[in-house]
Design a protein around this motif. Structure first.
Motif, PDB file in Angstrom:
ATOM      1  N   VAL A  40      13.832 -29.535 -42.690  1.00  0.00           N
ATOM      2  CA  VAL A  40      13.143 -29.923 -43.918  1.00  0.00           C
ATOM      3  C   VAL A  40      11.644 -29.846 -43.658  1.00  0.00           C
ATOM      4  CG1 VAL A  40      12.735 -31.747 -45.599  1.00  0.00           C
ATOM      5  CG2 VAL A  40      15.021 -31.456 -44.598  1.00  0.00           C
ATOM      6  N   GLU A  41      10.910 -29.142 -44.519  1.00  0.00           N
ATOM      7  CA  GLU A  41       9.457 -29.003 -44.356  1.00  0.00           C
ATOM      8  C   GLU A  41       8.731 -29.799 -45.432  1.00  0.00           C
ATOM      9  OE1 GLU A  41       7.854 -25.149 -43.953  1.00  0.00           O
ATOM     10  OE2 GLU A  41       9.265 -24.507 -42.399  1.00  0.00           O
ATOM     11  N   LYS A  42       7.651 -30.426 -45.015  1.00  0.00           N
ATOM     12  CA  LYS A  42       6.765 -31.133 -45.943  1.00  0.00           C
ATOM     13  C   LYS A  42       5.355 -30.587 -45.773  1.00  0.00           C
ATOM     14  CE  LYS A  42       9.354 -35.495 -45.710  1.00  0.00           C
ATOM     15  NZ  LYS A  42       9.270 -36.953 -45.363  1.00  0.00           N
ATOM     16  N   GLY A  43       4.638 -30.460 -46.884  1.00  0.00           N
ATOM     17  CA  GLY A  43       3.262 -29.958 -46.825  1.00  0.00           C
ATOM     18  C   GLY A  43       3.234 -28.451 -46.931  1.00  0.00           C
ATOM     19  N   GLY A  44       2.591 -27.943 -47.929  1.00  0.00           N
ATOM     20  CA  GLY A  44       2.540 -26.501 -48.143  1.00  0.00           C
ATOM     21  C   GLY A  44       1.209 -25.905 -47.742  1.00  0.00           C
ATOM     22  N   ASP A  45       0.989 -24.687 -48.214  1.00  0.00           N
ATOM     23  CA  ASP A  45      -0.238 -23.954 -47.925  1.00  0.00           C
ATOM     24  C   ASP A  45      -1.392 -24.582 -48.700  1.00  0.00           C
ATOM     25  OD1 ASP A  45      -2.222 -22.153 -47.430  1.00  0.00           O
ATOM     26  OD2 ASP A  45      -1.300 -20.483 -48.518  1.00  0.00           O
ATOM     27  N   GLU A  46      -2.375 -25.090 -47.971  1.00  0.00           N
ATOM     28  CA  GLU A  46      -3.579 -25.635 -48.600  1.00  0.00           C
ATOM     29  C   GLU A  46      -4.781 -24.924 -47.993  1.00  0.00           C
ATOM     30  OE1 GLU A  46      -4.042 -29.854 -48.949  1.00  0.00           O
ATOM     31  OE2 GLU A  46      -1.875 -30.200 -48.976  1.00  0.00           O
ATOM     32  N   PRO A  47      -5.209 -23.797 -48.581  1.00  0.00           N
ATOM     33  CA  PRO A  47      -6.329 -23.028 -48.014  1.00  0.00           C
ATOM     34  C   PRO A  47      -7.597 -23.870 -47.930  1.00  0.00           C
ATOM     35  CG  PRO A  47      -5.184 -21.784 -49.728  1.00  0.00           C
ATOM     36  CD  PRO A  47      -4.659 -23.172 -49.807  1.00  0.00           C
ATOM     37  N   LEU A  48      -8.399 -23.568 -46.930  1.00  0.00           N
ATOM     38  CA  LEU A  48      -9.691 -24.238 -46.804  1.00  0.00           C
ATOM     39  C   LEU A  48     -10.574 -23.889 -48.002  1.00  0.00           C
ATOM     40  CD1 LEU A  48     -10.575 -23.571 -43.048  1.00  0.00           C
ATOM     41  CD2 LEU A  48      -9.584 -25.638 -44.031  1.00  0.00           C
TER      42      LEU A  48
END
Length: 548
Positions: A319-327
Motif C-alpha cells: 500500500v502506497e501513501k503520498g503521490g507525486d508532488e513536484p517542487l
C-alpha cells in the motif's frame, strides 16, 4: 583435444566436442539432416561473451526450425585495435555455445561474414537481430542474397522479450552442469581478466571510500513492513485475512542511498524535500544520527510511504501513501543553489528518482552544467518506468533494470546490446549497468578512449552473474545498494568492472536479510572473504571456465 589459454590447458568434454563441426564436414551433415526431413536455422556472430540477450536470440532462432547451427567469426577477423578483442579465443567461444542446449552445431568461420557456412549449409532460415532490418552493410547484403538464392528466408528478430531473463539462462544449465561448468567459472575468469582481487577491493572499502565527499539528490521515502500471522478467508467475503504481529520502519528512496554512502565511510549530504510530519522527522533524525547532513525543503503535504504486508517472509501486497508532488519554482531554485554551492567540494553526486517530485527533467537540465564543471562522478537511477532516466544526460553511470531501460526508450524488441547503444548514445552516458534481478547484470561501456568517438563502434558488454550466496530473503533495496557502492567505486577512479563487481557484492548483502538496512564495510569484507573467485595465488587453484 586441448587448447592453450594463458599457460593453461583445457580438455573439451565430449558432449560439447561433438557439437563443434569443422567447416568441411558441414555440407554432408546438412544433407543428413535434410534426409531425415529436418529444417535448418542459422545464426552468425562473434559471441565473445554470451549474455542473456544472446540466449533470447538463440531461443527464438531454435523455434524457427528443427536444427539450429551457430557460426562464429574467427579470432583473426575480429577487430583487435585495442589489443583486447576477442576476450575469449574462438575455440572457447565455440565451446561456450556448444554447452547451450538450444544449439545443435557450432562452426568457426575465417572471415567476417557467414557466407562460407551459408554456401555449405543452405539454411532454410537465417536469423539476424532487428538492428539489421534496415542495414545496408555489404557483408549482410551478400549473406541475404545467398540465403535467398538457395531458397531460404531471412528473419529479423532478437527474440521475444522476457523481462526476468530467467528461463533463457536456466535452459542452458543442464548442459553446463553435465559438463562441469557453471556461473562460478565465469565470475572467476571475469575477475582475472579485470584484475579484481581481494586485497585491492579491501583497500577500496577500508580506506578509499573514506576520502570521498558525496551528495545524494532525490526523494526521501519511508519503507514500512507489517509482519503478519497467516490467516484464513473472512466470513463476510472471500478475501484474505491476516493479523499484524509486528511493524518495522526503514529508510527508503534517496534516504537509504545516503545511508549506504555514509555507512561505508564517505561524507554525505542528502538534498531532498520532505513533509512536516512524524515520518519525515523520524527519518531525518535517523540520517543525522548516522552522520548524514540533511538539506531539505518542507514542500510536501505527506511523506511518501510504502507499506508492505509480509506473511512467512513473503510480501503479499503493498500500500502506497503520498503521490507525486513536484517542487515548486522556489524550492527547485533552492535545491539547485545548494547543490551548485557544494559542487566544488564534491567527488560524487548521485540522483535517485523515485517518482515523488524532487527530480524532474528541468531540475537535471538546470543543475548539470554547474555540477559537471567540478564533480568527477555523477550517477543516477530511477524506480519504475519514468522519463527522468533519459533526462540523466551526460551521466557517468546509470543503473536501471531491464524493464526501466526498455520503457525509457520505448524499445521492447531489440537485443539488450542494441538497447544499451540507443540509451548511451541518446543520453551521452559514459557507463551503463542493466540489472536483471537474480540473473545478475550487464555492464556496458564504450570501446574508444576519446569521448567524441565513444558511440562510433559497438559497446563493450560484460555479463556478471548475481553474487548473492543463495535465494533472496528480501530483494528490496538491492538496486539502491548497487547504485551507492558502484558510484563510490567510480568516484575512487575505478573501472566499470570493479564498480559493477563491488555493487553486485553490496546487492548480494542487501538481499540476504529482511529490510532495507545500510550496508556496512565489515559486511562487504566478510562477503568477499567467502568469494572463491578472489582466492590468492597461494590458495587452492580455481579452474578457469569454458562456458558462460
Amino acid at each position: 583435444m586441448t587448447w592453450p589459454l594463458q599457460d593453461k590447458e583445457f580438455s573439451v568434454p565430449s558432449v560439447m566436442r561433438e557439437k563443434i563441426c569443422p567447416l568441411e564436414r558441414l555440407a554432408p551433415q546438412a544433407d543428413a539432416w535434410r534426409a531425415q526431413g529436418k529444417s535448418v536455422a542459422l545464426c552468425h556472430g562473434c559471441f565473445d561473451l554470451v549474455h542473456p540477450g544472446h540466449l533470447r536470440y538463440l531461443e527464438f532462432a531454435r523455434q524457427q526450425a528443427d536444427v539450429l547451427v551457430v557460426s562464429l567469426t574467427g579470432d583473426d577477423a575480429i577487430e583487435k585495435a585495442d589489443g583486447t578483442r576477442p576476450y575469449i579465443p574462438q575455440e572457447l567461444r565455440a565451446e561456450n555455445l556448444a554447452a547451450i542446449q538450444l544449439v545443435d552445431a557450432v562452426v568457426i568461420v575465417d572471415g567476417d561474414t557467414g557466407l562460407p557456412v551459408i554456401e555449405r549449409l543452405r539454411p532454410d532460415v537465417y536469423i539476424k537481430g532487428r538492428e539489421y532490418e534496415d542495414s545496408d552493410h555489404p557483408g549482410f547484403r551478400a549473406e541475404r542474397e545467398r540465403v535467398e538464392t538457395h531458397g531460404g528466408r531471412v528473419i529479423f528478430s532478437s527474440g521475444e522479450v522476457v523481462f526476468s531473463s530467467t528461463r533463457l539462462i536456466d535452459d542452458q544449465r543442464p548442459a553446463m552442469a553435465a559438463s562441469g561448468y557453471g556461473e562460478a567459472d565465469l565470475i572467476t575468469a571475469s575477475c582475472r581478466r579485470w584484475g579484481i582481487d581481494r586485497v585491492s577491493l579491501g583497500q577500496i572499502i577500508r580506506q578509499r571510500f573514506n576520502d570521498l565527499r558525496v551528495a545524494v539528490v532525490g526523494d526521501m521515502v519511508c519503507d514500512r513492513y507489517a509482519f503478519c500471522d497467516r490467516g484464513l478467508a473472512t466470513d463476510e467475503a472471500p478475501i484474505l485475512s491476516v493479523r499484524t504481529s509486528d511493524e518495522q520502519t526503514y529508510l527508503g528512496g534517496a534516504a537509504v542511498i545516503a545511508a549506504h554512502v555514509r555507512s561505508l565511510g564517505a561524507a554525505c549530504t542528502l538534498l531532498t524535500s520532505s513533509a512536516d510530519d512524524h515520518d519525515a522527522h523520524a527519518m531525518t533524525d535517523k540520517l543525522q544520527s548516522l552522520g548524514v547532513e540533511v538539506d531539505t525543503r518542507t514542500t510536501r503535504r505527506l511523506t511518501p510511504t510504502k507499506l508492505r504486508y509480509i506473511v512467512d517472509n513473503q510480501k503479499v501486497f503493498r500500500v502506497e501513501k503520498g503521490g507525486d508532488e513536484p517542487l515548486d519554482s522556489a524550492a527547485q531554485a533552492s535545491l539547485i543553489k545548494a547543490a551548485t554551492e557544494r559542487a566544488n567540494d564534491l567527488d560524487v553526486v548521485i540522483f535517485a528518482d523515485f517518482g515523488f517530485g524532487v527530480i524532474s527533467p528541468t531540475l537535471l537540465h538546470d543543475l548539470m552544467p554547474g555540477l559537471r564543471k567540478h564533480v568527477h562522478t555523477i550517477t543516477g537511477d530511477v524506480s519504475g518506468i519514468r522519463r527522468g532516466l533519459l533526462a540523466m544526460r551526460g551521466f557517468d553511470l546509470v543503473t536501471p533494470n531491464e524493464r526501466e531501460a526498455r520503457g525509457a526508450v520505448g524499445d521492447f524488441e531489440s537485443s539488450l546490446p542494441t538497447l544499451a547503444g540507443t540509451m548511451m548514445r541518446t543520453g551521452e552516458l559514459a557507463n551503463l549497468i542493466v540489472t536483471l534481478g537474480r540473473k545478475g547484470s550487464l555492464l556496458f561501456r564504450p570501446r574508444e578512449e576519446k569521448r567524441e568517438a565513444w558511440y562510433t563502434n559497438r559497446l563493450r558488454c560484460d555479463y556478471l552473474p548475481t553474487l548473492a550466496p543463495g535465494p533472496a530473503v528480501d530483494p528490496l533495496g538491492a538496486g539502491d545498494a548497487l547504485l551507492a557502492v558502484a558510484s563510490l567505486a567510480l568516484g575512487c577512479g575505478e573501472s566499470l568492472a570493479v564498480a559493477g563487481y563491488l555493487g553486485s557484492v553490496a546487492a548480494g548483502v542487501a538481499v540476504s536479510r529482511m529490510g532495507n538496512e545500510p550496508v556496512r564495510p565489515l559486511e562487504l569484507l566478510r562477503f568477499l572473504d567467502h568469494r572463491p573467485e578472489l582466492q590468492a595465488d597461494d590458495d587452492p587453484p580455481i579452474r578457469l571456465p569454458h562456458a558462460i
